[in-house]
Design a protein around this motif. Structure first.
Motif, PDB file in Angstrom:
ATOM      1  N   ILE A 146       1.002  -1.146  -0.090  1.00  0.00           N
ATOM      2  CA  ILE A 146      -0.131  -0.077   0.048  1.00  0.00           C
ATOM      3  C   ILE A 146       1.057   1.111  -0.014  1.00  0.00           C
ATOM      4  O   ILE A 146       1.874   1.113   0.828  1.00  0.00           O
ATOM      5  CB  ILE A 146      -0.837   0.059   1.335  1.00  0.00           C
ATOM      6  CG1 ILE A 146      -1.714  -1.346   1.412  1.00  0.00           C
ATOM      7  CG2 ILE A 146      -1.867   1.310   1.284  1.00  0.00           C
ATOM      8  CD1 ILE A 146      -2.321  -1.368   2.946  1.00  0.00           C
ATOM      9  N   GLU A 147       0.735   2.087  -1.007  1.00  0.00           N
ATOM     10  CA  GLU A 147       1.414   3.484  -0.978  1.00  0.00           C
ATOM     11  C   GLU A 147       0.303   4.585  -0.668  1.00  0.00           C
ATOM     12  O   GLU A 147      -0.770   4.448  -1.376  1.00  0.00           O
ATOM     13  CB  GLU A 147       2.145   3.418  -2.239  1.00  0.00           C
ATOM     14  CG  GLU A 147       3.280   2.594  -2.239  1.00  0.00           C
ATOM     15  CD  GLU A 147       3.811   2.638  -3.603  1.00  0.00           C
ATOM     16  OE1 GLU A 147       3.633   3.591  -4.615  1.00  0.00           O
ATOM     17  OE2 GLU A 147       4.920   1.705  -3.803  1.00  0.00           O
ATOM     18  N   ASN A 148       0.713   5.518   0.185  1.00  0.00           N
ATOM     19  CA  ASN A 148      -0.656   6.210   0.742  1.00  0.00           C
ATOM     20  C   ASN A 148       0.052   8.101   0.730  1.00  0.00           C
ATOM     21  O   ASN A 148      -0.048   8.415   1.972  1.00  0.00           O
ATOM     22  CB  ASN A 148      -1.092   5.937   1.836  1.00  0.00           C
ATOM     23  CG  ASN A 148      -2.284   6.796   2.267  1.00  0.00           C
ATOM     24  OD1 ASN A 148      -3.304   6.925   1.585  1.00  0.00           O
ATOM     25  ND2 ASN A 148      -2.678   7.223   3.435  1.00  0.00           N
ATOM     26  N   PHE A 149       0.583   8.511  -0.417  1.00  0.00           N
ATOM     27  CA  PHE A 149       1.214   9.628  -0.241  1.00  0.00           C
ATOM     28  C   PHE A 149       0.525  10.880  -0.044  1.00  0.00           C
ATOM     29  O   PHE A 149      -0.659  11.032  -0.546  1.00  0.00           O
ATOM     30  CB  PHE A 149       2.107   9.945  -1.600  1.00  0.00           C
ATOM     31  CG  PHE A 149       3.382   8.899  -1.998  1.00  0.00           C
ATOM     32  CD1 PHE A 149       4.535   9.158  -1.397  1.00  0.00           C
ATOM     33  CD2 PHE A 149       2.966   7.726  -2.877  1.00  0.00           C
ATOM     34  CE1 PHE A 149       5.521   8.284  -1.552  1.00  0.00           C
ATOM     35  CE2 PHE A 149       3.960   7.067  -3.050  1.00  0.00           C
ATOM     36  CZ  PHE A 149       5.050   7.125  -2.596  1.00  0.00           C
ATOM     37  N   SER A 150       0.915  11.691   0.787  1.00  0.00           N
ATOM     38  CA  SER A 150       0.258  12.879   1.126  1.00  0.00           C
ATOM     39  C   SER A 150       0.280  13.660  -0.261  1.00  0.00           C
ATOM     40  O   SER A 150       1.257  13.746  -0.890  1.00  0.00           O
ATOM     41  CB  SER A 150       0.963  13.618   2.172  1.00  0.00           C
ATOM     42  OG  SER A 150       0.606  14.986   2.278  1.00  0.00           O
ATOM     43  N   PRO A 151      -0.929  14.480  -0.362  1.00  0.00           N
ATOM     44  CA  PRO A 151      -0.981  15.233  -1.697  1.00  0.00           C
ATOM     45  C   PRO A 151       0.061  16.510  -1.706  1.00  0.00           C
ATOM     46  O   PRO A 151       0.282  16.696  -2.707  1.00  0.00           O
ATOM     47  CB  PRO A 151      -2.174  15.927  -1.546  1.00  0.00           C
ATOM     48  CG  PRO A 151      -3.067  14.901  -0.860  1.00  0.00           C
ATOM     49  CD  PRO A 151      -2.349  14.452   0.005  1.00  0.00           C
ATOM     50  N   LYS A 152       0.715  16.665  -0.498  1.00  0.00           N
ATOM     51  CA  LYS A 152       1.621  17.638  -0.293  1.00  0.00           C
ATOM     52  C   LYS A 152       2.932  17.227  -0.925  1.00  0.00           C
ATOM     53  O   LYS A 152       3.854  18.015  -0.873  1.00  0.00           O
ATOM     54  CB  LYS A 152       1.811  18.206   1.071  1.00  0.00           C
ATOM     55  CG  LYS A 152       0.458  18.999   1.878  1.00  0.00           C
ATOM     56  CD  LYS A 152       0.659  19.338   3.077  1.00  0.00           C
ATOM     57  CE  LYS A 152      -0.604  20.016   3.750  1.00  0.00           C
ATOM     58  NZ  LYS A 152      -0.474  20.093   4.989  1.00  0.00           N
ATOM     59  N   LEU A 168      -2.655   8.156  -3.941  1.00  0.00           N
ATOM     60  CA  LEU A 168      -2.707   9.366  -3.038  1.00  0.00           C
ATOM     61  C   LEU A 168      -3.826   9.201  -1.852  1.00  0.00           C
ATOM     62  O   LEU A 168      -4.774   8.799  -1.980  1.00  0.00           O
ATOM     63  CB  LEU A 168      -3.053  10.261  -4.219  1.00  0.00           C
ATOM     64  CG  LEU A 168      -3.047  11.812  -3.933  1.00  0.00           C
ATOM     65  CD1 LEU A 168      -1.334  12.291  -3.696  1.00  0.00           C
ATOM     66  CD2 LEU A 168      -3.733  12.816  -4.837  1.00  0.00           C
ATOM     67  N   ALA A 169      -3.045   9.520  -0.637  1.00  0.00           N
ATOM     68  CA  ALA A 169      -3.903   9.863   0.453  1.00  0.00           C
ATOM     69  C   ALA A 169      -5.153  10.829   0.295  1.00  0.00           C
ATOM     70  O   ALA A 169      -5.065  11.609  -0.466  1.00  0.00           O
ATOM     71  CB  ALA A 169      -2.983  10.227   1.601  1.00  0.00           C
ATOM     72  N   HIS A 208       5.881   4.240   2.422  1.00  0.00           N
ATOM     73  CA  HIS A 208       5.764   5.501   1.451  1.00  0.00           C
ATOM     74  C   HIS A 208       4.066   6.036   1.791  1.00  0.00           C
ATOM     75  O   HIS A 208       3.249   5.405   1.320  1.00  0.00           O
ATOM     76  CB  HIS A 208       5.853   5.026  -0.128  1.00  0.00           C
ATOM     77  CG  HIS A 208       6.987   4.310  -0.265  1.00  0.00           C
ATOM     78  ND1 HIS A 208       8.178   4.863  -0.236  1.00  0.00           N
ATOM     79  CD2 HIS A 208       7.160   2.953  -0.826  1.00  0.00           C
ATOM     80  CE1 HIS A 208       9.156   3.794  -0.569  1.00  0.00           C
ATOM     81  NE2 HIS A 208       8.415   2.805  -0.965  1.00  0.00           N
ATOM     82  N   GLY A 209       4.251   7.054   2.636  1.00  0.00           N
ATOM     83  CA  GLY A 209       3.125   7.856   2.772  1.00  0.00           C
ATOM     84  C   GLY A 209       2.332   7.853   4.218  1.00  0.00           C
ATOM     85  O   GLY A 209       3.122   7.552   5.122  1.00  0.00           O
TER      86      GLY A 209
END
Length: 238
Positions: A146-152, A168-169, A208-209
């Motif tokens: 699972i990858e859950n990157f902050s939009p920032k 994308l989170a 990641h994220g």
């Protein structure tokens, strides 16, 4: 170094470029009941980090959970020659220059099994990943599953691309390219995610994220909706 639980810490390392996308690196440390440290996906070992780690306990296990998370294993093996190293078969084949104690695929039982469950997520010809569950804190530990990157974390174009591939989170998933490789093995992947859901994690730490700290099972159900997991089947596994 940030505490996630009384016995779990994360450390965020430098950002690396992967297919032109900036990927943060993150290591997870679990302190076992005997004081030994279990190090998941080691990041670059700086003098400051080395001191922080040694303040926690004795480094006993080094884990390379998939064939993308092994870059800094040698630094840690050189610094802690008495530590035991484990990786997937893909890692062992890729890093013939390193010495591994054992394969995460071939161990009948891991030496940390009383405190941390392990499960190999198979079915893709592209990559396998071993995921872990710290029982006492109900924490699921993954890398790329699972990858859950902050939009920032991205500029506008790369943020759009991250959204397109589903990482994308707050709606992170397995990256689209890896998901597509399960096209003919969805039943196998579904069994794996139902096994993971049956652990009933309360926290999800990914490399990641953004970490998931509430409604973790709901998050997993949404993240793996492409496999149509069944809560009832997961409950049967519990």
């Amino acid at each position: 170094m940030k505490s996630i639980d009384e016995h779990i810490w994360i450390v965020d390392g430098s950002t690396v470029q992967f297919f032109t996308m900036p990927f943060t690196t993150r290591m997870t440390i679990v302190k076992l009941s005997n004081g030994d440290l279990w190090i998941h996906s080691p990041i670059e070992l700086t003098p400051q980090l080395k001191q922080q780690v040694e303040n926690l306990g004795s480094v006993r296990y080094l884990i390379a959970p998939n064939h993308l998370h092994h870059l800094f294993m040698k630094q840690w093996q050189d610094a802690y020659p008495e530590a035991l190293s484990f990786g997937t078969e893909e890692v062992l084949k890729k890093r013939g220059d390193l010495s591994f104690t054992g394969s995460l695929e071939k161990l009948a039982e891991t030496p940390w099994a009383k405190e941390i469950d392990s499960h190999l997520f198979t079915g893709s010809p592209a990559m396998e990943e071993c995921v872990f569950f710290h029982k006492s804190s109900q924490t699921l530990i993954v890398t790329d599953l699972i990858e859950n990157f902050s939009p920032k974390a991205f500029g506008s174009f790369k943020r759009f691309m991250a959204s397109l591939v589903g990482v994308l989170a707050p709606h992170g998933k397995m990256p689209l390219d890896w998901r597509l490789t399960f096209t003919f093995h969805k039943k196998e992947a579904k069994k794996h995610i139902e096994h993971i859901i049956a652990w009933h994690p309360m926290t999800i730490v990914m490399a990641h994220g953004v970490i998931i700290t509430e409604n973790a099972v709901d998050f997993l159900m949404e993240s793996f909706d492409w496999l149509e997991p069944s809560i009832s089947k997961a409950e049967q596994l519990n």
